[in-house]
Design a protein around this motif. Sequence first.
Motif, PDB file in Angstrom:
ATOM      1  N   THR A 116      35.780  44.465  36.319  1.00  0.00           N
ATOM      2  CA  THR A 116      34.834  45.453  35.806  1.00  0.00           C
ATOM      3  C   THR A 116      34.723  46.599  36.800  1.00  0.00           C
ATOM      4  O   THR A 116      34.362  46.398  37.962  1.00  0.00           O
ATOM      5  CB  THR A 116      33.444  44.823  35.569  1.00  0.00           C
ATOM      6  N   ILE A 117      35.081  47.776  36.316  1.00  0.00           N
ATOM      7  CA  ILE A 117      34.981  49.009  37.093  1.00  0.00           C
ATOM      8  C   ILE A 117      34.248  50.027  36.234  1.00  0.00           C
ATOM      9  O   ILE A 117      34.601  50.221  35.067  1.00  0.00           O
ATOM     10  CB  ILE A 117      36.375  49.566  37.471  1.00  0.00           C
ATOM     11  N   LYS A 118      33.229  50.645  36.788  1.00  0.00           N
ATOM     12  CA  LYS A 118      32.485  51.700  36.089  1.00  0.00           C
ATOM     13  C   LYS A 118      31.981  51.220  34.733  1.00  0.00           C
ATOM     14  O   LYS A 118      32.019  51.935  33.752  1.00  0.00           O
ATOM     15  CB  LYS A 118      33.359  52.949  35.973  1.00  0.00           C
ATOM     16  N   GLY A 119      31.535  49.957  34.692  1.00  0.00           N
ATOM     17  CA  GLY A 119      30.941  49.395  33.490  1.00  0.00           C
ATOM     18  C   GLY A 119      31.926  48.960  32.422  1.00  0.00           C
ATOM     19  O   GLY A 119      31.523  48.493  31.368  1.00  0.00           O
ATOM     20  N   THR A 120      33.217  49.094  32.660  1.00  0.00           N
ATOM     21  CA  THR A 120      34.240  48.699  31.693  1.00  0.00           C
ATOM     22  C   THR A 120      34.976  47.476  32.221  1.00  0.00           C
ATOM     23  O   THR A 120      35.408  47.451  33.372  1.00  0.00           O
ATOM     24  CB  THR A 120      35.236  49.851  31.454  1.00  0.00           C
ATOM     25  N   THR A 121      35.124  46.481  31.352  1.00  0.00           N
ATOM     26  CA  THR A 121      35.762  45.219  31.744  1.00  0.00           C
ATOM     27  C   THR A 121      37.078  45.046  31.005  1.00  0.00           C
ATOM     28  O   THR A 121      37.138  45.215  29.786  1.00  0.00           O
ATOM     29  CB  THR A 121      34.831  44.029  31.426  1.00  0.00           C
ATOM     30  N   GLN A 141      38.000  25.909  58.729  1.00  0.00           N
ATOM     31  CA  GLN A 141      39.237  25.785  57.964  1.00  0.00           C
ATOM     32  C   GLN A 141      39.419  27.090  57.204  1.00  0.00           C
ATOM     33  O   GLN A 141      38.584  27.487  56.406  1.00  0.00           O
ATOM     34  CB  GLN A 141      39.168  24.592  57.020  1.00  0.00           C
ATOM     35  N   ARG A 142      40.526  27.760  57.479  1.00  0.00           N
ATOM     36  CA  ARG A 142      40.773  29.107  56.984  1.00  0.00           C
ATOM     37  C   ARG A 142      42.055  29.114  56.159  1.00  0.00           C
ATOM     38  O   ARG A 142      43.027  28.466  56.519  1.00  0.00           O
ATOM     39  CB  ARG A 142      40.896  30.030  58.189  1.00  0.00           C
ATOM     40  N   VAL A 143      42.053  29.878  55.058  1.00  0.00           N
ATOM     41  CA  VAL A 143      43.249  30.054  54.240  1.00  0.00           C
ATOM     42  C   VAL A 143      43.486  31.543  54.034  1.00  0.00           C
ATOM     43  O   VAL A 143      42.560  32.353  54.127  1.00  0.00           O
ATOM     44  CB  VAL A 143      43.137  29.346  52.869  1.00  0.00           C
ATOM     45  N   GLY A 144      44.739  31.904  53.749  1.00  0.00           N
ATOM     46  CA  GLY A 144      45.081  33.298  53.517  1.00  0.00           C
ATOM     47  C   GLY A 144      45.894  33.476  52.248  1.00  0.00           C
ATOM     48  O   GLY A 144      46.741  32.636  51.919  1.00  0.00           O
ATOM     49  N   PHE A 145      45.625  34.558  51.538  1.00  0.00           N
ATOM     50  CA  PHE A 145      46.327  34.906  50.306  1.00  0.00           C
ATOM     51  C   PHE A 145      46.622  36.393  50.309  1.00  0.00           C
ATOM     52  O   PHE A 145      45.829  37.184  50.818  1.00  0.00           O
ATOM     53  CB  PHE A 145      45.464  34.607  49.072  1.00  0.00           C
ATOM     54  N   GLU A 146      47.751  36.770  49.717  1.00  0.00           N
ATOM     55  CA  GLU A 146      48.073  38.176  49.506  1.00  0.00           C
ATOM     56  C   GLU A 146      48.531  38.365  48.075  1.00  0.00           C
ATOM     57  O   GLU A 146      49.258  37.521  47.535  1.00  0.00           O
ATOM     58  CB  GLU A 146      49.176  38.633  50.465  1.00  0.00           C
ATOM     59  N   GLY A 147      48.100  39.479  47.471  1.00  0.00           N
ATOM     60  CA  GLY A 147      48.511  39.773  46.105  1.00  0.00           C
ATOM     61  C   GLY A 147      48.304  41.236  45.789  1.00  0.00           C
ATOM     62  O   GLY A 147      47.656  41.971  46.544  1.00  0.00           O
ATOM     63  N   SER A 148      48.855  41.653  44.668  1.00  0.00           N
ATOM     64  CA  SER A 148      48.645  43.026  44.212  1.00  0.00           C
ATOM     65  C   SER A 148      48.861  43.096  42.712  1.00  0.00           C
ATOM     66  O   SER A 148      49.549  42.254  42.123  1.00  0.00           O
ATOM     67  CB  SER A 148      49.589  43.998  44.931  1.00  0.00           C
ATOM     68  N   VAL A 149      48.256  44.103  42.115  1.00  0.00           N
ATOM     69  CA  VAL A 149      48.395  44.332  40.680  1.00  0.00           C
ATOM     70  C   VAL A 149      48.259  45.830  40.435  1.00  0.00           C
ATOM     71  O   VAL A 149      47.558  46.535  41.160  1.00  0.00           O
ATOM     72  CB  VAL A 149      47.336  43.530  39.874  1.00  0.00           C
ATOM     73  N   LYS A 150      48.960  46.305  39.425  1.00  0.00           N
ATOM     74  CA  LYS A 150      48.883  47.716  39.030  1.00  0.00           C
ATOM     75  C   LYS A 150      47.956  47.805  37.816  1.00  0.00           C
ATOM     76  O   LYS A 150      48.090  47.041  36.867  1.00  0.00           O
ATOM     77  CB  LYS A 150      50.280  48.228  38.679  1.00  0.00           C
ATOM     78  N   ILE A 151      47.000  48.737  37.882  1.00  0.00           N
ATOM     79  CA  ILE A 151      46.119  48.990  36.746  1.00  0.00           C
ATOM     80  C   ILE A 151      46.193  50.468  36.385  1.00  0.00           C
ATOM     81  O   ILE A 151      46.642  51.292  37.176  1.00  0.00           O
ATOM     82  CB  ILE A 151      44.649  48.591  37.031  1.00  0.00           C
ATOM     83  N   ASN A 152      45.740  50.787  35.178  1.00  0.00           N
ATOM     84  CA  ASN A 152      45.603  52.171  34.757  1.00  0.00           C
ATOM     85  C   ASN A 152      44.123  52.522  34.864  1.00  0.00           C
ATOM     86  O   ASN A 152      43.288  51.916  34.186  1.00  0.00           O
ATOM     87  CB  ASN A 152      46.098  52.357  33.328  1.00  0.00           C
ATOM     88  N   ARG A 153      43.786  53.471  35.718  1.00  0.00           N
ATOM     89  CA  ARG A 153      42.385  53.801  35.952  1.00  0.00           C
ATOM     90  C   ARG A 153      41.689  54.318  34.689  1.00  0.00           C
ATOM     91  O   ARG A 153      40.477  54.138  34.518  1.00  0.00           O
ATOM     92  CB  ARG A 153      42.246  54.782  37.116  1.00  0.00           C
ATOM     93  N   LYS A 154      42.454  54.919  33.766  1.00  0.00           N
ATOM     94  CA  LYS A 154      41.863  55.415  32.522  1.00  0.00           C
ATOM     95  C   LYS A 154      41.332  54.270  31.660  1.00  0.00           C
ATOM     96  O   LYS A 154      40.404  54.468  30.877  1.00  0.00           O
ATOM     97  CB  LYS A 154      42.869  56.258  31.737  1.00  0.00           C
ATOM     98  N   ASP A 155      41.908  53.071  31.823  1.00  0.00           N
ATOM     99  CA  ASP A 155      41.415  51.903  31.089  1.00  0.00           C
ATOM    100  C   ASP A 155      39.996  51.529  31.508  1.00  0.00           C
ATOM    101  O   ASP A 155      39.342  50.722  30.847  1.00  0.00           O
ATOM    102  CB  ASP A 155      42.329  50.698  31.311  1.00  0.00           C
ATOM    103  N   SER A 172      47.469  60.108  40.195  1.00  0.00           N
ATOM    104  CA  SER A 172      48.162  59.242  39.239  1.00  0.00           C
ATOM    105  C   SER A 172      47.178  58.405  38.423  1.00  0.00           C
ATOM    106  O   SER A 172      46.095  58.068  38.882  1.00  0.00           O
ATOM    107  CB  SER A 172      49.120  58.297  39.978  1.00  0.00           C
ATOM    108  N   GLU A 173      47.586  58.083  37.192  1.00  0.00           N
ATOM    109  CA  GLU A 173      46.794  57.163  36.377  1.00  0.00           C
ATOM    110  C   GLU A 173      46.961  55.734  36.868  1.00  0.00           C
ATOM    111  O   GLU A 173      46.016  54.952  36.843  1.00  0.00           O
ATOM    112  CB  GLU A 173      47.233  57.248  34.908  1.00  0.00           C
TER     113      GLU A 173
END
Length: 187
Positions: A116-121, A141-155, A172-173
């Motif tokens: 949810t960004i700017k009230g839109t989910t 006890q510590r764990v680590g994760f890395e990830g990424s995703v591309k979104i369209n900000r207009k959505d 960019s969008e």
Amino acid sequence: MTESASTATVADLSGTYEIDASHSRVGFVARHAMVTKVRGAFNDVAGTATVGSDLSDARVEVTIQAASIDTRNEQRDGHLRSNDFLAMDEYPTITFVSTGVTQTGPTSLDITGDLTIKGTTNSVTVPFEFEGGATDPFGNQRVGFEGSVKINRKDYGVTWNAPLETGGVLVSEKIDLEFEISAIKTA
């Protein structure tokens, strides 16, 4: 969990973990003026993950304070906080709540959830790589994760832009969201 990063797997996880914000980064990358990339991060991030004996029961919740956006440029940060972009006065938080976790390999998983960004989910799936687990010098006890995703900000209703004389637009969008997470087991 005392496994080294090379032997620990996603299957070794169980318990409740809290994001260690001082050792984590939630960032983003956007194209600027069609010729370069601008990188930034959110400096105020909190979240938990609860994993039972099966990943299908896992739950992840993350809250980001929109005002904590940081691109190392005060003027740009102010514009990003404004109604043109995040409208942080009306929408002070960005949230992610998982709806499903799927193991995709010995050290990889997909976390699907409601962003949810700017009230839109919208539903997004973020592929993560489990970087390992260790007991830190303080006994956590510590764990680590890395990830990424591309979104369209207009959505998400983030539509401001400015045309360039040479064609194209200023921002960019498509936005890459990047996650470098260190979490501490709490229970």
